[in-house]
Design an enzyme around this catalytic site. Structure first.
Site, short mmCIF file in Angstrom:
data_model
loop_
_atom_site.label_atom_id
_atom_site.label_comp_id
_atom_site.label_asym_id
_atom_site.label_seq_id
_atom_site.Cartn_x
_atom_site.Cartn_y
_atom_site.Cartn_z
N ASN A 107 11.17 -0.05 3.18
CA ASN A 107 9.96 1.10 3.07
C ASN A 107 9.23 1.11 4.33
O ASN A 107 8.64 1.88 4.81
CB ASN A 107 9.18 0.70 1.80
CG ASN A 107 7.88 1.55 1.81
OD1 ASN A 107 8.03 2.89 1.52
ND2 ASN A 107 6.88 1.11 2.13
N SER A 159 0.79 -1.19 -0.08
CA SER A 159 0.01 0.05 0.06
C SER A 159 0.89 1.21 0.16
O SER A 159 1.86 1.03 0.26
CB SER A 159 -0.86 -0.11 1.15
OG SER A 159 -0.09 -0.06 2.51
N LYS A 175 13.77 7.60 11.82
CA LYS A 175 14.01 8.08 10.58
C LYS A 175 15.62 8.48 10.19
O LYS A 175 16.08 8.44 9.37
CB LYS A 175 13.09 8.89 9.86
CG LYS A 175 11.61 8.36 9.76
CD LYS A 175 11.64 7.17 8.92
CE LYS A 175 10.36 6.56 8.69
NZ LYS A 175 10.31 5.36 7.61
N ASP A 211 4.83 -7.89 3.46
CA ASP A 211 3.85 -6.93 3.95
C ASP A 211 2.82 -7.52 4.97
O ASP A 211 2.56 -8.83 4.89
CB ASP A 211 2.89 -6.46 2.89
CG ASP A 211 2.42 -5.11 3.46
OD1 ASP A 211 2.82 -3.72 3.03
OD2 ASP A 211 1.48 -5.03 4.32
N ASP A 234 8.29 -8.17 13.88
CA ASP A 234 8.58 -9.47 14.87
C ASP A 234 9.89 -10.08 14.26
O ASP A 234 9.75 -10.46 12.85
CB ASP A 234 7.34 -10.44 14.70
CG ASP A 234 7.93 -11.50 15.41
OD1 ASP A 234 8.55 -12.83 14.84
OD2 ASP A 234 7.79 -11.82 16.65
N TYR A 246 9.41 8.38 16.07
CA TYR A 246 9.34 8.35 14.63
C TYR A 246 10.69 9.08 13.88
O TYR A 246 11.42 8.30 13.40
CB TYR A 246 8.21 8.89 14.15
CG TYR A 246 7.99 8.85 12.62
CD1 TYR A 246 7.76 7.62 12.05
CD2 TYR A 246 7.99 10.04 11.73
CE1 TYR A 246 7.52 7.64 10.71
CE2 TYR A 246 8.10 9.90 10.59
CZ TYR A 246 7.71 8.60 9.86
OH TYR A 246 7.63 8.47 8.36
#
Length: 234
Positions: free
Chosen positions: A70, A12, A138, A33, A47, A134
């Site tokens: 990604n 997605s 990154k 995914d 995991d 976050y």
């Protein structure tokens, strides 16, 4: 046989656009995914055990010399509300998974004398409110790419990062309704005066995956419509 590209979180959003671009460019995308689907290896990449099993399945057909790290997760909140559970989840999915995937593909890349690694970072790596864990991960993906560029360059392997700004994905649209004041404010803060599309990011990734991009490594390419440059007129 077409060259394969491993894309985590490729079912997605930006990942799906990257997979589509890889098909256009003649590669065979291998997607891992959480969302099961045709041609998708289903796994919870937060995991380590499921990640290892999915990687083993992906490599069963042979080496993969291109990797797009990604997959990612956001746990927003002010510093005083960020929990250790938030930190552990975001580090595991955003950082640990990237390292585990690179380690799994590395032997094949070294044997081939060729490899391309692209880490999906974010403009948030430069600082963004409500993004303590976050932004840390990154920024970590950019740091990893720089270290890998130094360690792996002699083997013909490049490592780079792409840092998207505001990108119009399904997740973005759910959080930012069309024509809302918040959405208009976001667009007005972008120098090119539009939101990015997943295809904009996929185009940058495609450049870094190309065999002809072998002299570009250890770099962070921001796909942000100019937001990282600075305020206009300042």
């Amino acid at each position: 046989m077409r060259e394969r590209v491993l894309i985590t979180g490729g079912a997605s959003g930006i990942g799906r656009a990257v997979a589509a671009r890889c098909r256009e460019d003649g590669y065979e995308p291998v997607v891992i995914d959480r969302e099961a689907g045709e041609g998708v290896i289903a796994a919870d990449l937060s995991d380590p055990g499921q990640t290892a099993a999915a990687l083993a399945e992906a490599l069963r057909s042979g080496p993969i010399t291109r990797l797009v790290n990604n997959v990612g997760v956001v746990r927003p909140g002010p510093l005083e509300e960020q929990t250790l559970a938030d930190l552990e989840l975001v580090v595991s999915l955003n950082l640990r998974c990237a390292m585990q995937c690179a380690q799994a593909l590395l032997p094949g890349m070294k044997e081939a004398g060729f490899g391309r690694i692209v880490n999906m970072a974010s403009r948030a790596a430069l600082g963004k409110e409500l993004r303590t864990v976050y932004a840390a991960t990154k920024a970590g993906l950019i740091g990893m790419a720089k270290v890998w560029a130094l360690e792996l360059g002699e083997h013909g392997i490049t490592a780079n990062a792409v840092g998207p700004g505001p990108i119009r994905t399904e997740l973005f649209d759910r959080a930012n309704p069309h024509n809302s004041p918040r959405t208009r404010a976001i667009i007005e803060a972008v120098p090119v005066r539009r939101l990015g599309m997943p295809e904009d990011v996929a185009n940058a990734v495609a450049f870094l995956l190309d065999a002809r991009s072998g002299f570009v490594t250890g770099q962070a390419l921001y796909v942000c419509g100019g937001m990282t440059v600075g305020a206009a007129g300042a």
